[in-house]
Design a protein around this motif. Structure first.
Motif, PDB file in Angstrom:
ATOM      1  N   ALA A  89       1.835  -8.990  11.177  1.00  0.00           N
ATOM      2  CA  ALA A  89       2.385 -10.121  10.419  1.00  0.00           C
ATOM      3  C   ALA A  89       2.950  -9.654   9.085  1.00  0.00           C
ATOM      4  N   LEU A  90       2.283  -8.700   8.446  1.00  0.00           N
ATOM      5  CA  LEU A  90       2.787  -8.157   7.175  1.00  0.00           C
ATOM      6  C   LEU A  90       4.141  -7.477   7.383  1.00  0.00           C
ATOM      7  N   LEU A  91       4.238  -6.671   8.427  1.00  0.00           N
ATOM      8  CA  LEU A  91       5.501  -5.995   8.708  1.00  0.00           C
ATOM      9  C   LEU A  91       6.632  -6.992   8.915  1.00  0.00           C
ATOM     10  N   ASP A  92       6.336  -8.106   9.541  1.00  0.00           N
ATOM     11  CA  ASP A  92       7.351  -9.112   9.821  1.00  0.00           C
ATOM     12  C   ASP A  92       7.870  -9.774   8.550  1.00  0.00           C
ATOM     13  N   LEU A  93       7.060  -9.739   7.479  1.00  0.00           N
ATOM     14  CA  LEU A  93       7.437 -10.387   6.218  1.00  0.00           C
ATOM     15  C   LEU A  93       8.191  -9.455   5.280  1.00  0.00           C
ATOM     16  N   LEU A  94       8.130  -8.151   5.549  1.00  0.00           N
ATOM     17  CA  LEU A  94       8.657  -7.159   4.622  1.00  0.00           C
ATOM     18  C   LEU A  94      10.016  -6.633   5.063  1.00  0.00           C
ATOM     19  N   ASP A  95      10.929  -6.480   4.099  1.00  0.00           N
ATOM     20  CA  ASP A  95      12.169  -5.772   4.366  1.00  0.00           C
ATOM     21  C   ASP A  95      11.833  -4.313   4.672  1.00  0.00           C
ATOM     22  N   PRO A  96      12.532  -3.668   5.606  1.00  0.00           N
ATOM     23  CA  PRO A  96      12.211  -2.267   5.929  1.00  0.00           C
ATOM     24  C   PRO A  96      12.246  -1.343   4.716  1.00  0.00           C
ATOM     25  N   ALA A 121       0.342   0.855 -14.943  1.00  0.00           N
ATOM     26  CA  ALA A 121      -0.755   1.829 -14.987  1.00  0.00           C
ATOM     27  C   ALA A 121      -2.110   1.172 -14.775  1.00  0.00           C
ATOM     28  N   ALA A 122      -2.272  -0.050 -15.266  1.00  0.00           N
ATOM     29  CA  ALA A 122      -3.558  -0.737 -15.123  1.00  0.00           C
ATOM     30  C   ALA A 122      -3.804  -1.180 -13.690  1.00  0.00           C
ATOM     31  N   ALA A 123      -2.739  -1.388 -12.929  1.00  0.00           N
ATOM     32  CA  ALA A 123      -2.875  -1.849 -11.544  1.00  0.00           C
ATOM     33  C   ALA A 123      -2.997  -0.708 -10.554  1.00  0.00           C
ATOM     34  N   ALA A 124      -2.681   0.516 -10.987  1.00  0.00           N
ATOM     35  CA  ALA A 124      -2.735   1.678 -10.096  1.00  0.00           C
ATOM     36  C   ALA A 124      -3.801   2.633 -10.603  1.00  0.00           C
ATOM     37  N   PRO A 125      -5.025   2.566 -10.074  1.00  0.00           N
ATOM     38  CA  PRO A 125      -6.105   3.436 -10.539  1.00  0.00           C
ATOM     39  C   PRO A 125      -5.749   4.907 -10.372  1.00  0.00           C
ATOM     40  N   PRO A 126      -6.402   5.780 -11.123  1.00  0.00           N
ATOM     41  CA  PRO A 126      -6.132   7.217 -10.992  1.00  0.00           C
ATOM     42  C   PRO A 126      -6.245   7.678  -9.542  1.00  0.00           C
ATOM     43  N   GLY A 127      -5.281   8.473  -9.126  1.00  0.00           N
ATOM     44  CA  GLY A 127      -5.291   8.982  -7.761  1.00  0.00           C
ATOM     45  C   GLY A 127      -4.506   8.149  -6.784  1.00  0.00           C
ATOM     46  N   THR A 128      -4.007   6.988  -7.219  1.00  0.00           N
ATOM     47  CA  THR A 128      -3.196   6.153  -6.339  1.00  0.00           C
ATOM     48  C   THR A 128      -1.770   6.101  -6.873  1.00  0.00           C
ATOM     49  N   PRO A 129      -0.771   6.003  -5.979  1.00  0.00           N
ATOM     50  CA  PRO A 129       0.624   6.012  -6.439  1.00  0.00           C
ATOM     51  C   PRO A 129       0.999   4.710  -7.128  1.00  0.00           C
ATOM     52  N   SER A 130       1.860   4.794  -8.131  1.00  0.00           N
ATOM     53  CA  SER A 130       2.350   3.598  -8.811  1.00  0.00           C
ATOM     54  C   SER A 130       3.619   3.068  -8.144  1.00  0.00           C
ATOM     55  N   HIS A 131       4.192   3.840  -7.219  1.00  0.00           N
ATOM     56  CA  HIS A 131       5.370   3.436  -6.472  1.00  0.00           C
ATOM     57  C   HIS A 131       5.104   3.624  -4.976  1.00  0.00           C
ATOM     58  N   LEU A 132       5.525   2.660  -4.182  1.00  0.00           N
ATOM     59  CA  LEU A 132       5.489   2.796  -2.726  1.00  0.00           C
ATOM     60  C   LEU A 132       6.823   2.324  -2.174  1.00  0.00           C
ATOM     61  N   ARG A 133       7.251   2.931  -1.069  1.00  0.00           N
ATOM     62  CA  ARG A 133       8.500   2.522  -0.429  1.00  0.00           C
ATOM     63  C   ARG A 133       8.276   2.410   1.072  1.00  0.00           C
ATOM     64  N   GLY A 134       8.930   1.447   1.680  1.00  0.00           N
ATOM     65  CA  GLY A 134       8.886   1.318   3.125  1.00  0.00           C
ATOM     66  C   GLY A 134       7.862   0.302   3.595  1.00  0.00           C
ATOM     67  N   ALA A 135       8.229  -0.454   4.623  1.00  0.00           N
ATOM     68  CA  ALA A 135       7.389  -1.560   5.097  1.00  0.00           C
ATOM     69  C   ALA A 135       6.013  -1.091   5.552  1.00  0.00           C
ATOM     70  N   HIS A 136       5.930   0.021   6.271  1.00  0.00           N
ATOM     71  CA  HIS A 136       4.642   0.471   6.779  1.00  0.00           C
ATOM     72  C   HIS A 136       3.696   0.864   5.646  1.00  0.00           C
ATOM     73  N   ALA A 137       4.213   1.582   4.647  1.00  0.00           N
ATOM     74  CA  ALA A 137       3.371   1.992   3.522  1.00  0.00           C
ATOM     75  C   ALA A 137       2.897   0.780   2.727  1.00  0.00           C
ATOM     76  N   VAL A 138       3.799  -0.193   2.515  1.00  0.00           N
ATOM     77  CA  VAL A 138       3.431  -1.383   1.742  1.00  0.00           C
ATOM     78  C   VAL A 138       2.445  -2.250   2.524  1.00  0.00           C
ATOM     79  N   ALA A 139       2.636  -2.369   3.835  1.00  0.00           N
ATOM     80  CA  ALA A 139       1.695  -3.150   4.648  1.00  0.00           C
ATOM     81  C   ALA A 139       0.303  -2.527   4.621  1.00  0.00           C
ATOM     82  N   ARG A 140       0.242  -1.190   4.670  1.00  0.00           N
ATOM     83  CA  ARG A 140      -1.066  -0.529   4.595  1.00  0.00           C
ATOM     84  C   ARG A 140      -1.734  -0.799   3.250  1.00  0.00           C
ATOM     85  N   GLN A 141      -0.931  -0.793   2.175  1.00  0.00           N
ATOM     86  CA  GLN A 141      -1.510  -1.098   0.868  1.00  0.00           C
ATOM     87  C   GLN A 141      -2.020  -2.534   0.826  1.00  0.00           C
TER      88      GLN A 141
END
Length: 281
Positions: free
Chosen positions: A183-190, A198-218
């Protein structure tokens, strides 16, 4: 005028080029430092247009940096600028002028597309000067800029149906809570992109993501926090508000294209949160 004065005379222009190429304040400083070192080592006695020469140098440096980037953390333009910046107020105004939506779509371009678009469409550099920087023909440089322009225009013509946007945001939150990857993939542009401060991305996690699969996993990883989330309005647009125990900690705002989520901006910095117009829906 000596080399240092020449460089300083064009610093604001070079910084603007580097910002639009890199989108990271710390990387901009690195790029300008490298450009200065190249100028200091070069014999520029035959250079008739120092501004154009330095623009080319900065563009080459930025292209190399874009090509070598990995999934490391970056300082977003809309986050705090480094203390050593020579004029933080000026840089903050520059960052604001670029705009989050444009930076998100620029992040989705290939390094070559980004360079061709930025130098031609934003700084009016001719394609016959852009082509050698890319190691491509003039026709190829034009094609790269054309592809980039098409994607930028699509991102700058967002879906403006508020009711439809609200349904998409509601569905995104529901799918996140239920762990519904399909369902998440269906809502996201590819080509969807996420930018987190910085406050929303804890140390060790990326502050940028690209692509429907990566964003759905997040989004699935966000599911444990979704219990404390609700939909609302941020600056008049549908958004997700995360407020455990009634205290707002995170805001997720969205841009849309053709009823799909094109970008997500995650804000958790208290100062930035205080500047948003937030309403419960």
């Amino acid at each position: 005028m000596d080399q240092f004065d020449e460089f300083e005379a064009h610093r604001d222009h070079l910084r603007a080029v580097a910002y639009r190429m890199l989108g990271s304040a710390s990387d901009v400083d690195d790029a300008l430092q490298e450009a200065w070192l190249r100028l200091a080592r070069a014999d520029t006695s035959g250079v008739r247009n120092t501004r154009a020469w330095l623009t080319t140098v900065v563009a080459r440096v930025c292209l190399d940096m874009l090509r070598s980037r990995t999934a490391r953390r970056e300082v977003p333009l809309d986050g705090p600028l480094p203390a050593e910046s020579p004029d933080p107020q000026q840089e903050a105004m520059l960052a604001e002028s670029v705009g989050l939506a444009l930076m998100v779509v620029l992040d989705n371009l290939t390094p070559a597309e980004r360079l061709a678009f930025v130098l031609h469409d934003m700084f009016a550099l001719p394609f016959d000067e852009i082509a050698p920087i890319l190691g491509r023909s003039t026709a190829a440089a034009k094609m790269l800029a054309s592809r980039a322009r098409h994607r930028v225009r699509a991102a700058q013509s967002p879906d403006t149906d508020m009711a439809r946007q609200r349904r998409v945001v509601d569905a995104f939150l529901t799918a996140s809570r239920n762990g519904d990857f399909a369902a998440l993939l269906d809502l996201l542009d590819p080509e969807v992109a996420v930018r987190a401060d910085a406050a929303a991305a804890p140390p060790g996690t990326p502050s940028h993501l690209r692509g429907a699969h990566a964003v759905a996993r997040q989004a699935l990883a966000f599911s444990h926090r979704a219990a404390h989330a609700r939909t609302g309005l941020v600056n008049g647009a549908p958004a997700i508000l995360v407020a455990p125990h009634g205290r707002l900690t995170t805001v997720m705002s969205f841009t849309f294209t053709d009823s799909k989520i094109m970008s997500i901006d995650i804000v958790a910095n208290p100062q930035r949160l205080s500047q948003l117009a937030i309403e419960s829906a």
